[in-house]
Design a protein around this motif. Structure first.
Motif, mmCIF file in Angstrom:
data_model
loop_
_atom_site.group_PDB
_atom_site.id
_atom_site.type_symbol
_atom_site.label_atom_id
_atom_site.label_comp_id
_atom_site.label_asym_id
_atom_site.label_seq_id
_atom_site.Cartn_x
_atom_site.Cartn_y
_atom_site.Cartn_z
ATOM 1 N N ARG A 161 34.112 -49.045 12.545
ATOM 2 C CA ARG A 161 34.379 -49.894 13.725
ATOM 3 C C ARG A 161 34.345 -51.195 13.763
ATOM 4 O O ARG A 161 33.416 -51.945 13.252
ATOM 5 N N VAL A 162 35.632 -51.748 14.077
ATOM 6 C CA VAL A 162 35.874 -53.088 14.098
ATOM 7 C C VAL A 162 36.315 -53.821 15.600
ATOM 8 O O VAL A 162 36.837 -52.926 16.256
ATOM 9 N N PRO A 163 35.848 -55.115 15.879
ATOM 10 C CA PRO A 163 36.305 -55.609 17.034
ATOM 11 C C PRO A 163 37.594 -55.666 17.244
ATOM 12 O O PRO A 163 38.350 -56.397 16.192
ATOM 13 N N ARG A 164 38.374 -55.434 18.450
ATOM 14 C CA ARG A 164 39.682 -55.725 18.560
ATOM 15 C C ARG A 164 40.030 -57.150 18.797
ATOM 16 O O ARG A 164 39.220 -58.057 19.127
ATOM 17 N N GLY A 165 41.397 -57.546 18.458
ATOM 18 C CA GLY A 165 41.802 -58.968 19.111
ATOM 19 C C GLY A 165 41.558 -59.895 18.009
ATOM 20 O O GLY A 165 41.394 -60.991 18.297
ATOM 21 N N ARG A 166 41.199 -59.601 16.624
ATOM 22 C CA ARG A 166 41.129 -60.549 15.644
ATOM 23 C C ARG A 166 41.923 -60.864 14.911
ATOM 24 O O ARG A 166 41.794 -61.883 13.768
ATOM 25 N N GLY A 167 43.082 -60.237 14.914
ATOM 26 C CA GLY A 167 44.248 -60.330 14.132
ATOM 27 C C GLY A 167 44.171 -59.805 12.903
ATOM 28 O O GLY A 167 43.451 -58.719 12.711
ATOM 29 N N LYS A 168 44.546 -60.264 11.726
ATOM 30 C CA LYS A 168 44.505 -59.555 10.257
ATOM 31 C C LYS A 168 43.056 -59.954 9.857
ATOM 32 O O LYS A 168 42.638 -61.062 9.839
ATOM 33 N N ILE A 169 42.385 -58.944 9.535
ATOM 34 C CA ILE A 169 40.934 -59.270 9.066
ATOM 35 C C ILE A 169 40.752 -58.312 7.474
ATOM 36 O O ILE A 169 41.282 -57.355 7.525
ATOM 37 N N CYS A 170 39.739 -58.668 6.995
ATOM 38 C CA CYS A 170 39.399 -57.923 5.820
ATOM 39 C C CYS A 170 38.060 -57.318 6.285
ATOM 40 O O CYS A 170 37.175 -57.774 6.611
ATOM 41 N N ILE A 171 38.324 -55.925 5.900
ATOM 42 C CA ILE A 171 37.072 -55.120 6.354
ATOM 43 C C ILE A 171 36.521 -54.555 5.398
ATOM 44 O O ILE A 171 37.005 -54.132 4.312
ATOM 45 N N LYS A 172 35.270 -54.765 4.990
ATOM 46 C CA LYS A 172 34.295 -54.474 4.083
ATOM 47 C C LYS A 172 33.469 -53.371 4.267
ATOM 48 O O LYS A 172 32.762 -53.128 5.374
ATOM 49 N N CYS A 173 33.844 -51.928 3.719
ATOM 50 C CA CYS A 173 33.185 -50.649 3.930
ATOM 51 C C CYS A 173 31.604 -51.115 3.705
ATOM 52 O O CYS A 173 31.021 -51.098 2.411
ATOM 53 N N PRO A 174 30.628 -50.579 4.515
ATOM 54 C CA PRO A 174 29.272 -50.696 4.162
ATOM 55 C C PRO A 174 28.740 -49.648 3.508
ATOM 56 O O PRO A 174 27.426 -49.643 2.711
ATOM 57 N N VAL A 175 29.571 -48.691 3.291
ATOM 58 C CA VAL A 175 28.862 -47.454 2.528
ATOM 59 C C VAL A 175 29.401 -47.729 0.890
ATOM 60 O O VAL A 175 28.607 -47.626 0.253
ATOM 61 N N CYS A 176 30.667 -47.894 0.621
ATOM 62 C CA CYS A 176 31.040 -48.096 -0.729
ATOM 63 C C CYS A 176 31.387 -49.387 -1.131
ATOM 64 O O CYS A 176 31.913 -49.611 -2.428
ATOM 65 N N LYS A 177 31.534 -50.488 -0.029
ATOM 66 C CA LYS A 177 31.450 -51.819 -0.470
ATOM 67 C C LYS A 177 33.104 -52.157 -0.747
ATOM 68 O O LYS A 177 33.213 -53.324 -1.184
ATOM 69 N N ASN A 178 33.888 -51.280 -0.555
ATOM 70 C CA ASN A 178 35.447 -51.519 -0.952
ATOM 71 C C ASN A 178 36.065 -52.290 0.472
ATOM 72 O O ASN A 178 35.540 -52.089 1.500
ATOM 73 N N GLU A 179 36.693 -53.171 -0.070
ATOM 74 C CA GLU A 179 37.428 -54.162 0.862
ATOM 75 C C GLU A 179 38.798 -53.798 1.168
ATOM 76 O O GLU A 179 39.630 -53.402 0.139
ATOM 77 N N PHE A 180 39.450 -53.803 2.198
ATOM 78 C CA PHE A 180 40.846 -53.621 2.616
ATOM 79 C C PHE A 180 41.210 -54.469 3.834
ATOM 80 O O PHE A 180 40.170 -55.142 4.612
ATOM 81 N N ILE A 181 42.415 -54.513 4.065
ATOM 82 C CA ILE A 181 42.995 -55.776 5.074
ATOM 83 C C ILE A 181 43.791 -54.709 6.148
ATOM 84 O O ILE A 181 44.451 -54.030 5.667
ATOM 85 N N LYS A 182 43.188 -55.047 7.326
ATOM 86 C CA LYS A 182 43.844 -54.216 8.524
ATOM 87 C C LYS A 182 44.198 -55.239 9.636
ATOM 88 O O LYS A 182 43.418 -56.298 9.771
ATOM 89 N N LYS A 183 44.882 -54.933 10.660
ATOM 90 C CA LYS A 183 45.015 -55.829 12.065
ATOM 91 C C LYS A 183 44.329 -55.251 12.932
ATOM 92 O O LYS A 183 44.249 -53.868 13.190
ATOM 93 N N ALA A 184 43.348 -55.934 13.197
ATOM 94 C CA ALA A 184 42.389 -55.490 14.236
ATOM 95 C C ALA A 184 42.800 -55.857 15.860
ATOM 96 O O ALA A 184 43.311 -56.841 16.023
#
Ligand SMILES: [Zn+2]
Length: 133
Positions: free
Chosen positions: A110-133
């Motif tokens: 779950r990521v907060p909306r309205g932040r533009g393009k953000i880098c999301i770091k998974c707390p489970v496997c520490k994988n990072e990916f970029i999405k528009k929030a």
């Protein structure tokens, strides 16, 4: 209403399983409206059986056995109930949060909306990916 209190004294009363049976009764009663032929009779009999079973459980004096049955029902329904709760909270948060699945481990994030393009770091496997929030 005192007669009802006296009548219900020592009896099991309604519980989650009774409510589940009542919901099943309502669904079958509704389905019954659209069915004809021998299937109608089978569903009609099933509906009556469910109604009688539900009433019999509520008026039963064998509380321990009814409680055990209810516990089994609650345990069996837990995955469904959890999925429903998750849907409800997602619907409540839909304007402030976005939900993504981690591409590596499929965990729901779950990521907060309205932040533009953000880098999301998974707390489970520490994988990072970029999405528009
Ligand atoms: Zn992950």
């Amino acid at each position: 209403m005192e007669w009802l209190q006296k009548f219900m004294y020592g009896r099991h009363g309604p519980d989650q399983l009774s409510i589940g049976l009542f919901v099943l009764f309502l669904i079958l009663s509704f389905v019954d409206l659209f069915i004809r032929g021998p299937a109608y009779l089978i569903i009609e009999l099933l509906t009556v059986f469910i109604a009688v079973l539900s009433l019999w459980r509520m008026f039963s004096r064998n509380n321990q056995k009814r409680w055990d049955e209810n516990q089994k029902f609650v345990t069996a329904m837990q995955p469904l109930s959890r999925a429903f709760q998750q849907l409800r909270s997602r619907w409540k948060d839909r304007k402030t949060y976005r939900y993504y699945h981690c591409p590596k481990c499929k965990a729901t994030l779950r990521v907060p909306r309205g932040r533009g393009k953000i880098c999301i770091k998974c707390p489970v496997c520490k994988n990072e990916f970029i999405k528009k929030a």
